[in-house]
Every structure is written in C-alpha cells, then in structure tokens.
Design an enzyme around this catalytic site. Sequence first.
Site, PDB file in Angstrom:
ATOM      1  N   LYS A  45      20.826  61.334  66.728  1.00  0.00           N
ATOM      2  CA  LYS A  45      20.759  62.687  67.285  1.00  0.00           C
ATOM      3  C   LYS A  45      21.447  62.725  68.648  1.00  0.00           C
ATOM      4  O   LYS A  45      21.256  61.826  69.463  1.00  0.00           O
ATOM      5  CB  LYS A  45      19.278  63.059  67.432  1.00  0.00           C
ATOM      6  CG  LYS A  45      18.993  64.337  68.174  1.00  0.00           C
ATOM      7  CD  LYS A  45      19.308  65.544  67.347  1.00  0.00           C
ATOM      8  CE  LYS A  45      19.146  66.818  68.172  1.00  0.00           C
ATOM      9  NZ  LYS A  45      19.845  67.945  67.589  1.00  0.00           N
ATOM     10  N   CYS A 132      28.219  71.317  71.860  1.00  0.00           N
ATOM     11  CA  CYS A 132      26.960  71.955  71.454  1.00  0.00           C
ATOM     12  C   CYS A 132      26.973  73.425  71.864  1.00  0.00           C
ATOM     13  O   CYS A 132      27.100  73.726  73.048  1.00  0.00           O
ATOM     14  CB  CYS A 132      25.762  71.262  72.087  1.00  0.00           C
ATOM     15  SG  CYS A 132      24.225  72.073  71.602  1.00  0.00           S
ATOM     16  N   LYS A 166      33.087  64.605  69.490  1.00  0.00           N
ATOM     17  CA  LYS A 166      32.685  65.665  68.547  1.00  0.00           C
ATOM     18  C   LYS A 166      33.174  67.003  69.097  1.00  0.00           C
ATOM     19  O   LYS A 166      32.803  67.417  70.191  1.00  0.00           O
ATOM     20  CB  LYS A 166      31.154  65.662  68.405  1.00  0.00           C
ATOM     21  CG  LYS A 166      30.560  66.780  67.539  1.00  0.00           C
ATOM     22  CD  LYS A 166      30.589  66.419  66.070  1.00  0.00           C
ATOM     23  CE  LYS A 166      29.785  67.390  65.212  1.00  0.00           C
ATOM     24  NZ  LYS A 166      28.359  67.021  65.119  1.00  0.00           N
TER      25      LYS A 166
END
Length: 314
Positions: A45, A132, A166
């Site tokens: 995570k 995010c 990412k």
Amino acid sequence: MMCLKLNLLDHVFANPFMNAAGVLCSTEEDLRCMTASSSGALVSKSCTSAPRDGNPEPRYMAFPLGSINSMGLPNLGFDFYLKYASDLHDYSKKPLFLSISGLSVEENVAMVRRLAPVAQEKGVLLELNLSCPNVPGKPQVAYDFEAMRTYLQQVSLAYGLPFGVKMPPYFDIAHFDTAAAVLNEFPLVKFVTCVNSVGNGLVIDAESESVVIKPKQGFGGLGGKYILPTALANVNAFYRRCPDKLVFGCGGVYSGEDAFLHILAGASMVQVGTALQEEGPGIFTRLEDELLEIMARKGYRTLEEFRGRVKTIE
C-alpha cells in the site's frame, strides 16, 4: 512451450501479474495473501511516514463497469512496510515492490533514505507514487512538471538505486511529451506505472439522487472498465517516449484479453486493481490461464514476441 516468465530489474517474475498499490496490500495479512497467490509480484500500500486513517467512509464503491474511490491514503505507516520488507517478506516466493507516497519532497526523501539499505540487502523495489488524486488540499505532483522534476531529483539523490514512478493518466499529447521528457532526465527511474485512477470522477445514484462516496462531495478516482482505453493510451505513449524504461500497465484489467492489450501497448508488468478488489486473489490464476490461451491461439511463445507490437493503421 509457452512461457509467461520475465527477467526484469534484476529479478525473475513467474508471470507479469501483480496487484495495484492500494488493493489487498495494506496489512500483513493482505501481503501474505498476495504472496500466497499465483501473482508474479506484489506491491505494498502507498505509505506515508506516519500512519493515516484516510478519508471518512463510505469511500469506495464498485459497479459493473468499475469503481470510484476516495480512500485518502489510509496506511499503517512507513515503519510497518519497511519492517515487512526487511523481516517478513519471503523473497523466494516472488519479488516485492514498496510504494511510498509522502505528502512532501522532504517526507519522501526521509523514507527512501531508510529504504535504501533494505533495498540493497533484500532486493525490494521502490515505486514512488506521484499521482494520488484523493488527498484533500494535495494536488497530484505529476500534473505539475516542475514539482515532478524536483521530487525525482531529490529522490534520485537520496536513494541512489533504481526505482519506478506511479503516474496519473494524461489526456493531452503535449503532456505525454513533457512528462516523458522529465522522466527521461532521470536514469535511475527504471519503470513507469501507467496509470493511477482517473481523478475526480463523480458517480450519482439515480434512486437516492445522491453521490455514492462521502469525501470531497462525492468526487473520487475512477478505476475498472471505465479507464481501460485511457490506461492503454498512457502505456503506449510512455512506451514510445521512454525507450530506456519499462512501462507497467494498470487500469481496467478484468481478463486475459485486457492484459494482452496492455502488453501489446507496451506493458512489461500488468497490475490489477478493481477486479482484484471484487474477485479476490484467485483472479491471478484465471488471468494467467486466459493470457496463455490467447498466446496459444495466436502462436506466441513469449511475452516479448508481442510486447509493444500494437499495429497502427497507415
């Protein structure tokens, strides 16, 4: 004989499948469950230096075509995931990626400094999350190209080892060009994961006339079938623009055919998010079987034979 095996980043992967950061990877139980599955790898995570509860619930909802979430980076804190990587993970089973998502450059630098010796000793791989979309007041770093450059400079300097990034989805050719140019400045960035959820979608329930998640007035990241074409575009755009880097595909993978399309677009590894959340870790065996079936039908023996070979219409 057909083979899904890969040699990447000085590691051997039994197959290209892994979870997407955020799904089935928050607790020790989750991570052990992913290790026991037939996936080729797992990623933890996305973590922050201190534990976080994340956003108020309900914060995740799934539908036939995908999911919406505004989790807000709930995690057990960097110390937990570092301990898992250094003491608990069975590396003989499969490689481990550790995802970090500090809320500032300094926070990321502090975490990667502590990760570096463990990475050198154990071989855990870093995935730096710059995308995010669900932390209120914190914009996605990778949509600000100067900020992204600063993060990559500082992390490269502090970490000194190969790592991956990412990325959020981009929707403009100029943004593909600029983002790839920034990534190409950093030789330690060895892989690019495309994509994180498509930020700030809105799902409304017609019956109740209400949004379906609580945070941010119902706005959240979209995943699942909704985003497959967007994910494929980003995979292919970065595959073409970053020839010295690997691309990991993420977004809309429910079947072996979806994975085949990601690899055809240029993906080396294929991450599974919404479908894993809904189906559970047994999905990996099904995906492998379906991908092998497609390869058999088309006469491919290895993934290399079709990776990035998507045809364009002249």
